[in-house]
Structure formats: C-alpha cells, structure tokens
Design an enzyme around this catalytic site. Sequence first.
Site, short mmCIF file in Angstrom:
data_model
loop_
_atom_site.label_atom_id
_atom_site.label_comp_id
_atom_site.label_asym_id
_atom_site.label_seq_id
_atom_site.Cartn_x
_atom_site.Cartn_y
_atom_site.Cartn_z
N SER A 1 -3.83 0.47 3.77
CA SER A 1 -3.10 0.66 2.51
C SER A 1 -3.94 1.43 1.52
CB SER A 1 -2.71 -0.70 1.92
OG SER A 1 -3.86 -1.34 1.38
N SER B 1 -4.76 0.48 -1.61
CA SER B 1 -5.24 -0.36 -2.71
C SER B 1 -6.68 -0.07 -3.10
CB SER B 1 -5.09 -1.84 -2.36
OG SER B 1 -5.99 -2.21 -1.34
N LYS C 1 -11.28 -5.62 -0.63
CA LYS C 1 -11.27 -5.37 -2.06
C LYS C 1 -12.73 -5.30 -2.55
CE LYS C 1 -6.73 -6.09 -2.16
NZ LYS C 1 -5.75 -5.00 -2.34
N SER D 1 -2.57 -2.41 -6.55
CA SER D 1 -3.33 -3.33 -5.71
C SER D 1 -2.90 -4.77 -5.99
CB SER D 1 -4.84 -3.19 -5.98
OG SER D 1 -5.57 -4.20 -5.31
#
Length: 305
Positions: free
Chosen positions: A109, A111, A166, A270
């Site tokens: 993704s 994010s 993250k 995100s």
Amino acid sequence: MDMQPILSNFALILFVLMVVTGVIWCLDVFVFAKQRRRAADAALAEYDKRTGKLTADGIKVDSGNQRAAIEQAHLRQPTWIEYSGSFFPVIALVFVLRSFLWEPFKIPSSSMVPTLLVGDFILVNKYAYGIRLPIINKKVIEIADPQRGDVMVFKYPKDMSQDYIKRVIGVPGDTITYENKRLSVNGKPVAYTPMDDYLDDQHPVYHKQFTEGLTGVSHRILNTEGKRTLDLGAVENFPNREACDYSYDKFTCIVPPGNYFMMGDNRDNSADSRYWGFVPDKNIVGKAIVVWMNFGNPKRIGGIQ
C-alpha cells in the site's frame, strides 16, 4: 484465491516441513540406512554363496558388476527419503534465516510513501529488537527497543495474520500530540522543512512534502491539501483508548508501557495508531532496513530512513 492466510502462516508451514523432513532424515541415518546395509550384506552373502558353489562346480562367473549392482540396489534410498534428505538442510536454513535474522516483505500500500513505494521489496532485521521464538513470537533475548523514527514491521493488532509497516512516533511513556498536521513529542514541537510538492505516480495528485525531524531522525512525509487533520468517524475502540484525547483538529495520546504509537509517512492516507490504537511489544516483527528490489524502479534499491 486469497493468499494472505497462507503467507501469514508461512513460518508455521516452514516449521512443519522442517520437522517432517528432519525426522525422516534422522530415521534414515539411524534406522533405515542400517536396515538397508543389513539387507545388502545378506543379499551379498547369498550371492557369494551361490557364485562360490558355481565356481566349485567349474562354472566361471563374472561376479564383479553383478555384485556391485546387487549392493547398490539394496542401499538405494527410496525416493521419498532421498527428497526429504535433500530438502531438509535447505528448509532448515531458510527457516533459521527467516525466523532469527532477516525476512523479506513486499510493500502492498501507499501508507508509507514517499519512504516506501508500492512494489518495494524490503528486508526486515528480525533480531534488532530482540530474539523471538518463531511461530509464537515470544521474546527470549533482549537486544534493543524500538526508537522514534524507526520504520517497523508488526502484526496488526486487529488481525494478527496481517503484517503492517509504519514509523515509530512514540515509545512507552511519550505524550504524542498531532495538531494541524504537526507533531509534538513530550511537549516539544517537531521541526518541519518544506520541500517541493510530491507527485504520486499512481494517482495524478500533488501532495505537500516536508522533511520531518523526529528527535533527530529526518525523513520525508506527505500531507494532502483539503483533508482534515483527523477523521474522527474512523477512530475505533481499542485497548487503552482512555489514554487518548480526540478533538476536531487535534489529538493527544500518552503511550502506555509496553506499547508503541505508529504512523505512516503518507499522513493523510494512512490507517495507523491514530485510528486503531497502540502496537504492543509482543506484536513486533522487526526493523525495516533496506529496499532490495523494485521491479518497476530498480533505482529504489537502498537503505531506509
């Protein structure tokens, strides 16, 4: 076919394969090989007895090749044992490397754009935050704790079968405030330096780009004009939810002991700790250290900041 359940249990699959092939290999070394040796010796003794009798009767026998063929036939491993013995060391090596040293992941993704792009293949250091037992992910040896600014892979608290990536924003005890798309850590505003706008390759959209100096760790982040600081409707109930205070354009969270506050670098695109909560230490997988391949853009290869 959904591959996520298979991929999420890959370590378990490897472990089972390693155990099965390892047991077969051990049985062959300590049991089956000896049985084949005894069978070969018995067959050779019988052959020698028969050829000895023929020789005594004056019949010439060329026994060299036949004797070797009989021995080889009896000592030959069955196919299932041969393959198990060949695969066992390979599977064991992959299991050890993947479980204790490094594990590859693919970014699915956006994010973490611009730090990580969709399609990046990354390598994750599995021992940076301690040695953990595979499968159960229990830490058995302490090495170091995640630091602010680290890019970390972890098990998604809402679904442990999913791996998320993250950036560590808050460590245990930190007070994290996010107001008007700007971070403060323990009451100290984080420094931001404007950069040229970032063009998203996947969508014809320009994002505001900044260098964020998170406790000395500089990295790029994106903001999307027109989007709110926080989507209150997307905030879920999560453990230690009472440690956070939300308002229209601001939130403040005190990171509980044994937990971490995570955010994506693509701040307005995100789903992270702002919405689904803190990441427990037991969910940690490892530290992302390098992009080792992106088939669409080989220039992406390099370290992760």
